[in-house]
Design an enzyme around this catalytic site. Structure first.
Site, PDB file in Angstrom:
ATOM      1  N   CYS A  95       0.964  -1.131  -0.100  1.00  0.00           N
ATOM      2  CA  CYS A  95       0.173   0.030  -0.160  1.00  0.00           C
ATOM      3  C   CYS A  95       0.832   1.234   0.035  1.00  0.00           C
ATOM      4  CB  CYS A  95      -0.968   0.080   1.233  1.00  0.00           C
ATOM      5  SG  CYS A  95      -1.849   1.286   1.597  1.00  0.00           S
ATOM      6  N   THR A 114       0.652   3.558   2.059  1.00  0.00           N
ATOM      7  CA  THR A 114       1.341   3.682   3.287  1.00  0.00           C
ATOM      8  C   THR A 114       2.608   2.930   3.608  1.00  0.00           C
ATOM      9  OG1 THR A 114      -0.973   4.061   4.211  1.00  0.00           O
ATOM     10  CG2 THR A 114       0.790   3.437   5.863  1.00  0.00           C
ATOM     11  N   HIS A 140       5.376   5.180   2.608  1.00  0.00           N
ATOM     12  CA  HIS A 140       5.619   6.128   3.547  1.00  0.00           C
ATOM     13  C   HIS A 140       6.587   5.748   4.439  1.00  0.00           C
ATOM     14  CE1 HIS A 140       3.498   9.356   1.544  1.00  0.00           C
ATOM     15  NE2 HIS A 140       2.465   8.571   1.438  1.00  0.00           N
ATOM     16  N   GLU A 185      -2.535  -5.175   4.423  1.00  0.00           N
ATOM     17  CA  GLU A 185      -3.310  -5.682   3.361  1.00  0.00           C
ATOM     18  C   GLU A 185      -3.034  -7.222   3.461  1.00  0.00           C
ATOM     19  OE1 GLU A 185      -2.937  -3.735  -0.095  1.00  0.00           O
ATOM     20  OE2 GLU A 185      -3.606  -1.835   0.399  1.00  0.00           O
ATOM     21  N   CYS A 202     -13.895   5.786  15.088  1.00  0.00           N
ATOM     22  CA  CYS A 202     -13.016   5.918  16.394  1.00  0.00           C
ATOM     23  C   CYS A 202     -12.100   6.950  16.669  1.00  0.00           C
ATOM     24  CB  CYS A 202     -12.787   4.703  16.577  1.00  0.00           C
ATOM     25  SG  CYS A 202     -11.489   4.524  18.408  1.00  0.00           S
ATOM     26  N   ARG A 249      -1.484   2.911 -16.194  1.00  0.00           N
ATOM     27  CA  ARG A 249      -2.704   2.552 -15.290  1.00  0.00           C
ATOM     28  C   ARG A 249      -4.050   2.769 -15.934  1.00  0.00           C
ATOM     29  NH1 ARG A 249      -1.185   4.661  -9.095  1.00  0.00           N
ATOM     30  NH2 ARG A 249       0.240   3.027  -8.847  1.00  0.00           N
ATOM     31  N   LEU A 274     -11.426  10.308  -1.034  1.00  0.00           N
ATOM     32  CA  LEU A 274     -10.657   9.155  -0.570  1.00  0.00           C
ATOM     33  C   LEU A 274      -9.040   9.577  -0.711  1.00  0.00           C
ATOM     34  CD1 LEU A 274     -10.469   6.232   0.842  1.00  0.00           C
ATOM     35  CD2 LEU A 274     -10.114   5.296  -1.428  1.00  0.00           C
ATOM     36  N   GLY A 275      -8.451   9.952  -1.724  1.00  0.00           N
ATOM     37  CA  GLY A 275      -7.008  10.349  -1.997  1.00  0.00           C
ATOM     38  C   GLY A 275      -6.663  11.698  -1.110  1.00  0.00           C
TER      39      GLY A 275
END
Length: 355
Positions: free
Chosen positions: A38, A40, A43, A64, A118, A211, A272-273
């Site tokens: 991902c 993430t 990063h 994932e 949360c 893509r 979402l981006g």
């Protein structure tokens, strides 16, 4: 066991040999079969400001994934501890995906059944050891048992698929004109879901021909914003007013600005981006066109998981469209090549096979 870990603050990862963990109270041990890379993870591996603020090394990455339950901790509901006929209990050998967000259960949103909101959410593979390993321990309540129809590849995609389902279902889609900005794996899945739900026209934009070629397999109309006129494409589709639904999945400021320009009055936009930095948009257009813009993060627990499972179970075409985002596969020992492929941009979803 093998585990791909951030051993200390700073760039880089190491594939280490560490002891296999055991499950604690109301936890399960899962033998990992597939993991997905991902943004993430990129990063965290590169150790940018986000990584430095979130992760406390040493830590195993990865959120994932799909695998098999091999050990149940004390307090986990099983066939032996529940009433006869209970169909939602866990057992050894069960194939599962996992919700990567662990919630507190105490805040107002958790108590109201809105766990995805949360205020104390922690994440597998970021705030606790993750699934880039042969085995991972997770809370039993985060486990999502999978139907045999869902193979390991599809099972490893349920986290990003859930993001796509959560984003796409913010608005009614049947008969609507839909614009998706960003043809990464989640954007492609958003387009596939919109078509599955009966949208009239589904258009997906991106500056990458690679893509867009992947996105075209969903049946969506693709537009390279670097050299194509989106309004001209709209005219060719017989669109005389604008898009009814927008899904912003790129995090790119130009994409969001263009989406606002081409959406019809009263359109609904789900974002979402995640952008790298703040940016300006024309709020006069948002106000006078009465656009609704809603931020979307993660998945609703666990309503999104039910909907994702039902949709995949009902359509082989959708299963193949989702599976089609996978373009690269690597072994754990090839982890550096896997991360390089993910960084290149010339890829869809990158998978690491652990079994």
């Amino acid at each position: 066991m093998r585990a791909l870990r951030k051993p200390a603050p700073g760039p880089g990862l190491e594939l280490q040999d560490i002891p296999r963990p055991g499950p604690g109270f109301r936890e399960v041990l899962i033998r990992v079969m597939r993991t997905g890379l991902c943004g993430t993870d990129l990063h965290l591996a590169g150790w940018d400001d986000f990584a430095a603020a979130q992760l406390r090394p040493p830590m195993t990455l990865g959120h994932e994934f799909y695998g098999e339950i091999v050990e149940l901790g004390a307090g986990v509901a099983t066939e032996e501890t529940t009433d006869e006929g209970d169909g939602d209990v866990l057992h050894l050998g069960q194939r599962v995906s996992v919700e990567g967000h662990i919630t507190c259960g105490r805040c107002r949103n958790c108590r109201a059944g809105r766990r995805h909101l949360c205020i104390r959410t922690s994440s597998i593979g970021v705030n606790r050891d993750g699934a880039f390993a042969d085995y991972v321990v997770v809370p039993a309540r985060n486990v999502w048992p999978q139907d045999p129809l869902i193979d390991p590849d599809l099972g490893a995609l349920f986290d990003p698929l859930g993001n796509a389902v959560h984003t796409a279902l913010q608005s009614p889609l049947s008969g609507e004109d839909v614009l998706v900005t960003g043809a990464g794996p989640i954007g492609i899945m958003c387009a596939a879901i919109a078509r599955h739900c009966g949208a009239r026209n589904v258009v997906i934009t991106d500056p990458s021909d690679y893509r867009l070629a992947l996105a075209a397999t969903t049946g969506a109309v693709t537009v390279n914003t670097a050299d194509q006129d989106l309004r001209g494409v709209m005219a060719g589709l017989g669109m005389t007013e604008g898009f009814d639904v927008g899904m912003e999945v790129s995090g790119a400021a130009p994409a969001m600005r263009q989406m606002i320009e081409v959406c019809n009055h009263g359109a609904q936009i789900a974002m979402l981006g995640l952008p790298k930095a703040g940016y300006e948009i024309d709020w006069n257009q948002v106000i006078t066109r009465m656009l609704t813009i809603k931020g979307v993060y993660g998945r609703e627990m666990f309503d999104t998981w039910y909907k994702a499972s039902f949709m995949l179970g009902s359509s082989q075409e959708l299963r193949e469209a989702v599976r089609g985002v996978i373009t690269h596969r690597f072994t754990p020992e090839q982890w550096a090549d896997a991360f390089e492929a993910a960084r290149s941009g010339q890829c869809g979803k990158v998978i690491i096979t652990w079994d």
